[in-house]
Write a protein that holds these residues in place. Structure first.
Motif, PDB file in Angstrom:
ATOM      1  N   SER A   1     -13.618 -44.374  12.552  1.00 34.77           N
ATOM      2  CA  SER A   1     -12.817 -43.306  11.949  1.00 34.77           C
ATOM      3  C   SER A   1     -11.405 -43.297  12.520  1.00 34.77           C
ATOM      4  N   VAL A   2     -11.298 -43.492  13.835  1.00 32.05           N
ATOM      5  CA  VAL A   2      -9.980 -43.528  14.470  1.00 32.05           C
ATOM      6  C   VAL A   2      -9.168 -44.722  13.965  1.00 32.05           C
TER       7      VAL A   2
ATOM      8  N   LEU B   1      -7.975 -44.083  10.473  1.00 28.32           N
ATOM      9  CA  LEU B   1      -6.868 -43.130  10.472  1.00 28.32           C
ATOM     10  C   LEU B   1      -5.567 -43.803  10.896  1.00 28.32           C
ATOM     11  N   LEU B   2      -5.633 -44.658  11.910  1.00 28.97           N
ATOM     12  CA  LEU B   2      -4.432 -45.362  12.365  1.00 28.97           C
ATOM     13  C   LEU B   2      -3.886 -46.294  11.290  1.00 28.97           C
TER      14      LEU B   2
ATOM     15  N   LEU C   1      -4.329 -45.942   8.088  1.00 31.68           N
ATOM     16  CA  LEU C   1      -3.783 -45.079   7.035  1.00 31.68           C
ATOM     17  C   LEU C   1      -2.393 -44.576   7.410  1.00 31.68           C
ATOM     18  N   ILE C   2      -2.229 -44.183   8.667  1.00 31.64           N
ATOM     19  CA  ILE C   2      -0.920 -43.713   9.131  1.00 31.64           C
ATOM     20  C   ILE C   2       0.112 -44.834   9.032  1.00 31.64           C
TER      21      ILE C   2
ATOM     22  N   THR D   1      -5.664 -46.819  20.357  1.00 35.32           N
ATOM     23  CA  THR D   1      -5.918 -47.919  19.419  1.00 35.32           C
ATOM     24  C   THR D   1      -6.770 -49.007  20.053  1.00 35.32           C
TER      25      THR D   1
END
Length: 333
Positions: free
Chosen positions: A38-39, A42-43, A45-46, A292
């Motif tokens: 998930s992290v 999200l990274l 996507l950012i 990350t």
């Protein structure tokens, strides 16, 4: 690390690699791996949405804001917490006044993009060399194995520093860093692939394919590459955080990505003298790198466990569930 992966994948008596459904079920059973995935998502996507996010903030990563810098204090940002406010969500850079949020999200594009592209290059070269060495003649195997040993023995950082220092400044730095990391770091992948391919060569279905008249390319494509997927994917998942760290280190040493292109390692380079006057300038890229690398490492370990049936069996034993019930569930799936 590479020796452990070879040992994990080289047992010919181990069950075949699990199908997609079984892989996802095993991966979902690991909460840490799901959180890490998930992290990472999200990274990514950012990084992809960096232009949209900076447009929402109304800033960009290269515009200077000298009015937000206190020149009397040596270039410290004006205002509390490094100038954090409605116009600058994470404050501004010391001395330049460039928006930190914009540079951080655009830096994610560079750091993640370089790491992923370099990993693809490493895996592609390593797989080709490893399979060719295992399936080729004795002289070809010896030649490629010695070349792989030389690549593995090379100190990556020193070679990268030397190559990056002599390349003309006009060459795109992001592409250059990607090529240097990818072309120097494929040795361990080649060793893993060669060892696994030598093991797969002795299996009955590969021998049957050879006896049926298939040429070497057909055998490699139809019989060997599917069996190589698990160890290669596992090692690739671990290469990404390693490559992020290498890119950050090269940028920190001043030979990586050049300004004004933002990079987390480059931000750390400029922040080393501001950790007292503007600590957020150091903590933000350092924290992004830490999160990350940690997330990708945990995800890589989760992928290894999900792809390795023996690791999954050890995981199930640790949960205390009954073997009979587990066997029934696996059969039903």
């Amino acid at each position: 690390m590479s020796e452990t992966l070879v040992a994990a994948g080289a047992d010919a008596s181990a069950p075949a690699a699990p199908g997609a459904r079984r892989f996802w079920r095993r991966l979902r059973a690991q909460r840490a791996a799901l959180a890490a995935a998930s992290v990472v998502a999200l990274l990514v996507l950012i990084a992809l949405a960096a232009p949209l996010l900076t447009a929402l903030e109304g800033q960009d990563p290269t515009t200077y804001h000298p009015d937000l810098i206190d020149s009397a204090r040596g270039g410290v940002p004006v205002g509390p917490l490094g100038g954090i406010g409605a116009d600058h969500w994470l404050g501004v850079e010391p001395q330049t006044g460039r928006d930190l949020f914009a540079r951080l999200v655009y830096g994610a594009r560079v750091s993640l993009g370089v790491a992923l592209a370099a990993t693809v290059l490493q895996v592609g070269i390593g797989t080709a060399v490893g399979v060719t060495a295992a399936l080729g003649s004795r002289s070809v195997d010896q030649l490629l194995s010695r070349a792989t040993d030389v690549i593995v023995a090379m100190p990556l950082m020193i070679m990268a520093l030397a190559l990056l220092a002599i390349v003309p400044a006009g060459f795109p730095r992001t592409v250059l860093v990607t090529l240097v990391i990818g072309l120097i770091g494929w040795g361990n992948t080649a060793k893993i692939v060669r060892a696994q391919t030598l093991t797969l060569k002795g299996l009955d279905h590969v021998a049957a394919a050879r006896l049926s008249g298939w040429n070497t390319l057909q055998v490699a494509r139809r019989e060997l590459l599917p069996g190589l997927a698990a160890p290669v994917i596992t090692y690739a998942a671990l290469l990404v955080p390693m490559n992020i760290s290498v890119e950050a280190a090269l940028s920190f040493l001043g030979v990586g990505v050049k300004p004004p292109t933002p990079s987390w390692g480059q931000m750390l380079t400029a922040a080393d003298v501001w950790y007292q006057a503007a600590p957020q300038y150091l903590l933000l890229p350092a924290g992004a790198l830490f999160v990350t690398v940690l997330a990708l490492t945990v995800l890589g370990d989760g992928v290894r466990t999900a792809l390795d049936p023996r690791a999954a069996s050890r995981l199930r034993v640790g949960t205390g569930r009954g073997d009979a019930g587990r066997t029934g569930k696996e059969t039903t799936a």
